[in-house]
Each structure stands twice: as C-alpha cells, then as structure tokens.
Scaffold this motif. Structure first.
Motif, mmCIF file in Angstrom:
data_model
loop_
_atom_site.group_PDB
_atom_site.id
_atom_site.type_symbol
_atom_site.label_atom_id
_atom_site.label_comp_id
_atom_site.label_asym_id
_atom_site.label_seq_id
_atom_site.Cartn_x
_atom_site.Cartn_y
_atom_site.Cartn_z
ATOM 1 N N ALA A 16 -5.270 -27.952 0.853
ATOM 2 C CA ALA A 16 -5.461 -27.340 0.613
ATOM 3 C C ALA A 16 -5.524 -25.985 -0.512
ATOM 4 N N GLU A 17 -5.781 -25.414 -0.675
ATOM 5 C CA GLU A 17 -5.712 -24.786 -2.290
ATOM 6 C C GLU A 17 -4.637 -23.209 -2.063
ATOM 7 N N CYS A 18 -3.645 -23.087 -3.118
ATOM 8 C CA CYS A 18 -2.689 -22.743 -3.755
ATOM 9 C C CYS A 18 -3.298 -21.040 -3.915
ATOM 10 N N ASN A 19 -3.020 -20.120 -3.383
ATOM 11 C CA ASN A 19 -2.539 -19.139 -3.203
ATOM 12 C C ASN A 19 -4.198 -18.474 -4.172
ATOM 13 N N PRO A 20 -5.589 -18.662 -3.268
ATOM 14 C CA PRO A 20 -6.313 -18.889 -4.727
ATOM 15 C C PRO A 20 -7.331 -16.841 -4.909
ATOM 16 N N GLU A 21 -7.365 -16.709 -5.968
ATOM 17 C CA GLU A 21 -7.365 -15.136 -6.454
ATOM 18 C C GLU A 21 -8.460 -14.875 -5.183
ATOM 19 N N ALA A 22 -9.338 -15.504 -5.114
ATOM 20 C CA ALA A 22 -10.382 -14.515 -5.004
ATOM 21 C C ALA A 22 -10.775 -13.638 -3.450
ATOM 22 N N LEU A 23 -9.410 -15.140 -3.188
ATOM 23 C CA LEU A 23 -9.189 -14.659 -1.032
ATOM 24 C C LEU A 23 -8.365 -13.774 -0.962
ATOM 25 N N THR A 24 -7.891 -13.804 -2.017
ATOM 26 C CA THR A 24 -6.434 -13.119 -1.887
ATOM 27 C C THR A 24 -6.475 -11.707 -2.037
ATOM 28 N N ILE A 25 -7.265 -11.131 -3.651
ATOM 29 C CA ILE A 25 -7.929 -10.012 -3.503
ATOM 30 C C ILE A 25 -8.698 -9.476 -2.293
ATOM 31 N N ALA A 26 -8.831 -9.996 -1.254
ATOM 32 C CA ALA A 26 -10.000 -9.730 -0.453
ATOM 33 C C ALA A 26 -9.011 -9.369 1.278
ATOM 34 N N LEU A 27 -7.623 -9.994 0.935
ATOM 35 C CA LEU A 27 -7.496 -9.603 2.167
ATOM 36 C C LEU A 27 -6.429 -8.476 1.625
ATOM 37 N N ASP A 28 -5.957 -8.383 0.252
ATOM 38 C CA ASP A 28 -4.762 -7.163 -0.136
ATOM 39 C C ASP A 28 -6.110 -6.154 -0.020
ATOM 40 N N GLU A 29 -7.294 -6.131 -0.531
ATOM 41 C CA GLU A 29 -8.131 -5.013 0.569
ATOM 42 C C GLU A 29 -8.046 -4.561 1.884
ATOM 43 N N LEU A 30 -7.469 -5.214 3.076
ATOM 44 C CA LEU A 30 -7.563 -5.045 4.275
ATOM 45 C C LEU A 30 -6.027 -4.436 4.072
ATOM 46 N N ARG A 31 -5.368 -4.117 3.723
ATOM 47 C CA ARG A 31 -3.899 -2.873 3.484
ATOM 48 C C ARG A 31 -3.882 -2.225 3.325
ATOM 49 N N VAL A 32 -5.176 -1.440 2.679
ATOM 50 C CA VAL A 32 -5.684 -0.571 1.712
ATOM 51 C C VAL A 32 -5.913 0.919 2.660
ATOM 52 N N ARG A 33 -6.472 1.027 3.781
ATOM 53 C CA ARG A 33 -6.537 1.254 4.997
ATOM 54 C C ARG A 33 -5.599 1.071 6.301
ATOM 55 N N LYS A 34 -4.477 2.479 6.532
ATOM 56 C CA LYS A 34 -4.043 1.561 7.627
ATOM 57 C C LYS A 34 -4.309 1.930 8.863
ATOM 58 N N SER A 35 -3.879 1.085 9.684
ATOM 59 C CA SER A 35 -3.761 1.745 11.004
ATOM 60 C C SER A 35 -3.649 2.647 11.891
ATOM 61 N N ASP A 36 -3.416 2.484 12.510
ATOM 62 C CA ASP A 36 -3.053 3.282 13.324
ATOM 63 C C ASP A 36 -1.550 3.303 13.952
ATOM 64 N N TYR A 37 -1.050 1.674 14.322
ATOM 65 C CA TYR A 37 -0.011 0.912 14.155
ATOM 66 C C TYR A 37 0.956 1.171 13.310
ATOM 67 N N GLU A 38 -0.057 1.098 11.540
ATOM 68 C CA GLU A 38 1.501 1.135 10.282
ATOM 69 C C GLU A 38 1.351 2.517 10.273
ATOM 70 N N VAL A 39 0.233 3.629 10.791
ATOM 71 C CA VAL A 39 1.308 4.390 9.992
ATOM 72 C C VAL A 39 1.447 5.183 11.170
ATOM 73 N N ALA A 40 1.770 5.314 12.039
ATOM 74 C CA ALA A 40 3.356 5.421 12.993
ATOM 75 C C ALA A 40 4.125 4.718 12.687
ATOM 76 N N CYS A 41 5.028 3.349 11.768
ATOM 77 C CA CYS A 41 5.547 2.436 11.324
ATOM 78 C C CYS A 41 5.718 3.968 10.514
ATOM 79 N N LEU A 42 5.269 3.776 8.973
ATOM 80 C CA LEU A 42 5.769 4.602 8.640
ATOM 81 C C LEU A 42 6.046 6.148 8.674
ATOM 82 N N ARG A 43 5.193 7.210 9.576
ATOM 83 C CA ARG A 43 5.994 7.843 10.168
ATOM 84 C C ARG A 43 7.457 7.839 10.975
ATOM 85 N N GLU A 44 7.687 6.523 11.312
ATOM 86 C CA GLU A 44 9.404 7.079 11.687
ATOM 87 C C GLU A 44 9.836 6.221 10.413
ATOM 88 N N ALA A 45 9.511 5.516 9.970
ATOM 89 C CA ALA A 45 10.959 5.281 8.305
ATOM 90 C C ALA A 45 11.058 6.332 8.077
#
Length: 434
Positions: A139-168
């Motif tokens: 397998a490929e180790c930490n390919p930059e383009a894929l990592t950047i694309a998956l990072d972007e998925l974490r920018v917009r938070k889901s309802d679950y993530e917002v609920a966790c952040l609110r409780e934190a």
C-alpha cells in the motif's frame, strides 16, 4: 452514548461511508487503511508519553485513546475494525462498548498488534505508520492528495459532531467555574489546575491540550506550560485556557479574570476585549473572510488601547505601526474538532494552500467561512516585553504610554475564547454563557 447521540452517530457514519466512497473513487483507490496509532516509549525507558488517537480513525470510531487499532474502509463493504485486545494481566484489556455503532462494523479481535492483510487492489495506509509497514502491505503510505481530500471531510461538522462539541464545552465550562473559584480563594496555579480537572471530570493525560493556568504575569505567556505550587501574594489576574474531550471532540475555552489586586485599567481591558469578542462573534456567518475578521480584530484592539489611553495614536496608526501586533501576536482563531487546531484551516476546499498574510504569520484559519465549520474566536491583549521593547526604541514609542504599560505588566494579559458553529443563517455559540 445517549440514544439521541447514538442516532446522530449512525447518520454520521452513513455520510462518512458515502463521502469516503466518493473520495476513494475520485483518487483511484480500492480502499484506505486507517491506523489509530500507539503511544511511544521514552528513550531508554519503558514508560510512554501521552497519546492521542489519529484523527481520521476517530472520525469513524468514537474511542479516543485506543491504540493499535486498524480500520479498513472499502466502498460498498462494511468497515472492518481490527481490534487489538491482548491477553494481559498488567493492564486492563480494552473492550468494545455496547453501543449501536459497533453493529455497523465487522470486528476482528486480535491479541497481537499489527495490521490486517489487504486484498488485491490499490490501497493507502494513513496515520503514524512507518513506510516499510505500508510497503509490506503493498500500500501507499500517507499519500498527500488523498489525505488532503479526507481532511476536507472534517471541515463541515455533522449533527453528531456538533453534539459532541457542545457537550465538551459544557464539561469544560464546569472546570472554568471551579478554576475561578479556586483563584478567588487564594489557590496556587497547581491547585487551580486540580480544581479544573476535578470539576470537568477528566485526568490530566486526557485533556485535549495541556491546560494553561497563568496567574499574574504568567497570563502574558501565550502557551505558559507550568503550574506554580505556591500561592502569589497579590492576585492581579488569572488566565485559564483549558478544554475537554467528548468522544474525541475538543472544547477549547479561554477566560481571564481580574483578581482582588487588579488595577481598574486591567478590569476595563477585560471588559473591552470581551465586548470586542462578542461583536466579532455576532458578525459571523457563511461567506465571510476570516482574514478580514482577524484584521478587524486588530483595528478594534487599536480603538480599545486608545480608549484606555495606552496609545495616543489612531486605531489605523496603531495597526499600521505594529502596535496592535505587539499587544496581540496570535491569530484570532482556528478550526476546531477532533483536533484542537483542526485540519484544513489554511487550504481552500479544493486543497489549494492559503498561507497566512505576511503580517500575521500565526493565523491558523485563512479560508472563507462555510456552514458546518466550528472555530474559535479568541482576541487577546497582552504585555509581552520582548515584543514591546523594539517599539520603545523606535519613533513609534512616542505613541505609547510606557508608564501605563508597565503598570499593567504584573497582570500579564487577557484572552477571551469561545467555540462557535457557523450555520446557514449565521452562527451558534457552543460555549455556555457567563
């Protein structure tokens, strides 16, 4: 996990499965293997440093602190969780929780660390993984383009993530209240820290970052890293920058309080920075440039310094001459989520880099705001001798009341920080009101 949060989490997993399939297809991968990571031993020792689970692993599996876990994501198939559960009498063996999300995964329990074998195809391995491990898997180790694309998925938070952040945030706020009470009672920095941990119900190794508990001039050290064990004779100020994790999602709250020996000017500056912060938060919404908001913070700080007669020039001149930067050298805020300084803050959505402006190198969020982001808003005002000294020596020094600045020096500084969700209509402050 409460039933409501469990429902949110299942919807979060649905969205992740669809998003990962799209990203893997776009980048030509058959799948991706995510490694949770593991604690590293100190050199020449059998003790380990504190450990934080890899963010993309936590994005799926709400188990912060889990080591030697592997998660295989393949489009159209249930995610495979390679679960390390050694037979051990020295340590407690980890157990999967009795929660609905577990049924969504195919679980392979193993007693030895190491990755699962990969089927044929093009795969990537992400996380704190040695290159030779990925090579052995084909397998490929930490390919930059894929990592950047998956990072972007974490920018917009889901309802679950917002609920966790609110409780934190709720848990962290309980700690902040206790910290202030301890300070008012005359406690030392270490005692304030212990009061925070007790009230927020967490051990020191579990906090999302080392808590900053700065009394008096220590409040002017931006990342102050110690806890004095002796109480101070005069209580000028307390700055607490401290958080909490809930299912891996981080709160990051800062408050500054005037002590019984504080000057009137310092109390007025706390009120001024707090009002400044509330105005900035009130203006938040999608489509806004965070760089422009950071620049507005400096302009408003110039007005505040002038209103307290710390400077005799205009706000525009205070910014242009670098005065406001000397009083506040850090950025206005950053993205927040699984990591305190969360990923993708200095990139466009397409992955193009967005470096900070030359005048503000510490700014961690340079992109336009979009709904679903969670970010911190944390203006500050500090007396930092090494930054102010060059101003004293130059022509700009004539615009600064150095006697007033020196009178503030024992107070250290001020930072007021909330965690804010950007919504389609504006914003939602996740940090409890004072």
């Amino acid at each position: 996990m409460t039933p409501a949060l469990a429902t949110f989490h299942l919807k979060h997993l649905d969205a992740l499965e669809n998003a990962y399939q799209r990203v893997l297809d776009e980048h030509g991968y058959s799948g991706v293997l995510l490694y949770s990571g593991h604690a590293r031993q100190h050199f020449g020792d059998d003790q380990t440093a504190s450990f934080a689970t890899y963010g993309h692993f936590l994005h799926w599996v709400p188990l912060p602190g889990i080591e030697h876990g592997w998660l295989l994501i393949r489009p159209g198939q249930p995610p495979l969780l390679h679960w390390y559960a050694p037979q051990d009498f020295w340590h407690l063996t980890p157990e999967l929780p009795d929660e609905p999300w577990v049924e969504r995964f195919r679980i392979e329990s193993v007693t030895e660390p190491g990755p699962p074998r990969l089927p044929s195809g093009r795969f990537a391995v992400l996380g704190d993984v040695e290159a030779d491990v990925a090579t052995a898997l084909g397998a490929e180790c930490n390919p930059e383009a894929l990592t950047i694309a998956l990072d972007e998925l974490r920018v917009r938070k889901s309802d679950y993530e917002v609920a966790c952040l609110r409780e934190a945030n709720a848990q962290a706020w309980a700690g902040h209240r206790a910290a202030r009470e301890a300070f008012d009672a005359g406690a030392a920095e270490l005692d304030i820290q212990l009061a925070y941990l007790a009230a927020s119900r967490q051990r020191e190794s579990a906090v999302p970052y080392q808590n900053i508990v700065g009394v008096n001039h220590h409040a002017g050290v931006l990342h102050y890293q110690h806890y004095d064990i002796q109480p101070v004779r005069k209580r000028y100020s307390l700055l607490v920058d401290a958080g909490h994790r809930h299912h891996g999602y981080c709160a990051d709250i800062t408050r500054t309080w005037a002590g019984c020996d504080a000057s009137d000017t310092f109390g007025a500056l706390i009120d001024g920075v707090t009002r400044l912060q509330r105005r900035l938060i009130a203006s938040l919404g999608p489509g806004q440039s965070f760089v422009a908001l950071h620049e507005r913070m400096h302009w408003e700080l110039g007005h505040l310094l002038a209103s307290q007669e710390l400077v005799s020039c205009s706000a525009d001149a205070a910014v242009a001459q670098g005065i406001t930067y000397a009083f506040c050298p850090h950025g206005l805020g950053h993205l927040l989520g699984i990591q305190v300084h969360d990923v993708a803050g200095r990139r466009r959505a397409d992955g193009t880099p967005l470096p900070p402006p030359a005048g503000y190198p510490a700014l961690r969020l340079t992109r336009e705001l979009v709904s679903g982001m969670v970010l911190t808003v944390e203006p500050g005002c500090y007396v930092i001798p090494m930054l102010l000294a060059p101003l004293r020596e130059g022509a700009v020094g004539r615009d600064i009341d150095w006697d007033a600045v020196e009178a503030l020096a024992p107070h250290g500084g001020i930072r007021i920080e909330d965690n804010v969700l950007i919504t389609t209509e504006g914003h939602d402050d996740l940090t409890p009101a004072v």
